[in-house]
Design an enzyme around this catalytic site. Structure first.
Site, PDB file in Angstrom:
ATOM      1  N   SER A 243     -26.005 -43.293 -18.843  1.00 19.03           N
ATOM      2  CA  SER A 243     -27.361 -43.038 -19.338  1.00 19.03           C
ATOM      3  C   SER A 243     -27.497 -43.622 -20.736  1.00 19.03           C
ATOM      4  O   SER A 243     -26.494 -43.808 -21.448  1.00 19.03           O
ATOM      5  CB  SER A 243     -27.624 -41.536 -19.393  1.00 19.03           C
ATOM      6  OG  SER A 243     -28.774 -41.227 -20.173  1.00 19.03           O
TER       7      SER A 243
ATOM      8  N   TYR B 250     -23.863 -33.834 -23.559  1.00 21.95           N
ATOM      9  CA  TYR B 250     -24.402 -34.784 -22.580  1.00 21.95           C
ATOM     10  C   TYR B 250     -24.026 -36.212 -22.967  1.00 21.95           C
ATOM     11  O   TYR B 250     -23.590 -37.009 -22.118  1.00 21.95           O
ATOM     12  CB  TYR B 250     -25.921 -34.641 -22.493  1.00 21.95           C
ATOM     13  CG  TYR B 250     -26.552 -35.578 -21.481  1.00 21.95           C
ATOM     14  CD1 TYR B 250     -26.289 -35.431 -20.117  1.00 21.95           C
ATOM     15  CD2 TYR B 250     -27.412 -36.598 -21.886  1.00 21.95           C
ATOM     16  CE1 TYR B 250     -26.869 -36.295 -19.182  1.00 21.95           C
ATOM     17  CE2 TYR B 250     -27.995 -37.453 -20.955  1.00 21.95           C
ATOM     18  CZ  TYR B 250     -27.718 -37.301 -19.611  1.00 21.95           C
ATOM     19  OH  TYR B 250     -28.290 -38.151 -18.690  1.00 21.95           O
TER      20      TYR B 250
END
Length: 326
Positions: free
Chosen positions: A165, A191
């Site tokens: 990501s 994350y």
């Protein structure tokens, strides 16, 4: 040698939908596994591969949701070779069991897309004391991939696609304290670390298996509204500018099928036949950018650093309690 980390002459771009990528691709006789295919990007990834004729196996946490998605894919693609299996990436015995059954079946595996993931969760632990985002997004998929390696080698040439990501920009891997045992938990740091780890895993896996016919790629799918945001409040999503006051999605966001396109491109594109070990976005290899780059494209150095990739592999083996000699 890995491919250069720079764009190629791809006929596709940020607007491409997954089904467009496979329009001239024939996957009949090939088997693909797609994790997280009960919802969101995984459904559209599996749908495109099915449309191209692949047998698609969908290991899912929710059998009910998985069967519903599989029925929809069969109906839309006309391909009945869509199978659902039980697996929970946060339960490593479950991961080993699924991979073991698949390998024991004797079937070759040609495409593995590690698509499932969680994002910005409250502090949670899996498998004892492993931070949940790192443990699910990275360690669960590493365990799955390494246990499926015999099937991948049997199906070579093959490809592994690891969903990373743009969130990798938020943090490198903290090798001193990956599980937030000695510093305060921050859901976005966690994350970012997990997404950096996903990219580094692809780099190291490609190094280990490229000579045996297996290439690996990291993918940023783009901005998409899916169940990935389930742990975020509406107020937080609005504050990021992802939706407006009326709940309309930011126009820069992709459709779900658009978000699946780069995964499908990495899994099937003839342009990548000569190698892997790169981070991709918008149906192309991304450009490498500096650590302080402010744009919304490209990959930062810590997510493609081969030394960090090797170090992550060793640390991950210790956390998983297994060594993988691939």
């Amino acid at each position: 040698m890995p491919l250069p980390q720079k764009p190629v002459a791809s006929p596709f771009d940020a607007k491409t939908q997954a089904i467009e990528v496979v329009r001239n691709i024939d996957l009949r006789g090939e088997t693909a596994i797609v994790t997280g295919a009960a919802a969101g990007l995984g459904v559209e990834t599996a749908r495109a591969l099915a449309q191209a004729g692949a047998r698609v196996v969908m290991p899912v946490r929710s059998r009910e949701k998985g069967e519903k998605a599989a029925a929809d894919i069969r109906a839309s693609s006309g391909n009945n070779a869509i199978e659902v299996a039980d697996m929970d990436l946060a339960d490593y015995d479950s991961v080993r069991a699924f991979a073991g059954r698949f390998v024991k079946s004797g079937a070759p595996l040609h495409i593995l897309i590690n698509n499932a993931g969680i994002m910005a969760t409250p502090e949670r632990r899996v498998m004892g004391n492993i931070e949940s985002q790192f443990g699910t997004n990275h360690l669960g998929h590493m365990l799955l991939t390494c246990h499926l390696a015999p099937a991948l080698l049997k199906g070579a040439p093959g490809r592994v696609v690891e969903l990373s990501s743009i969130g990798h920009r938020r943090a490198p891997v903290n090798f001193e304290d990956p599980n937030f045992e000695r510093h305060p938990y921050d859901k976005w740091e966690a994350y970012g670390q997990a997404k950096t780890a996903n990219s580094l895993f692809a780099i190291e896996l490609n190094r280990r298996l490229e000579s045996k016919g297996i290439n690996a790629y990291a993918v940023h799918p783009g901005g998409i509204m899916t169940e990935l945001q389930r742990d975020m409040s509406k107020e937080e999503i609005k504050a990021f500018g992802w939706i407006d006051d009326e709940g309309r999605v930011n126009e820069r966001f992709k459709t779900v099928a658009g978000g699946a396109s780069t995964s499908v491109w990495c899994a099937t594109s003839p342009l990548l036949a000569s190698g892997g070990g790169v981070y991709c976005e918008d149906c192309n290899i991304a450009g490498a950018v500096s650590a302080d780059d402010k744009s919304f494209t490209g990959v930062r150095p810590w997510a493609i650093d081969p030394d960090a990739a090797g170090r992550l592999w060793s640390m991950s083996e210790k956390l998983l309690g297994e060594s993988f000699t691939l």
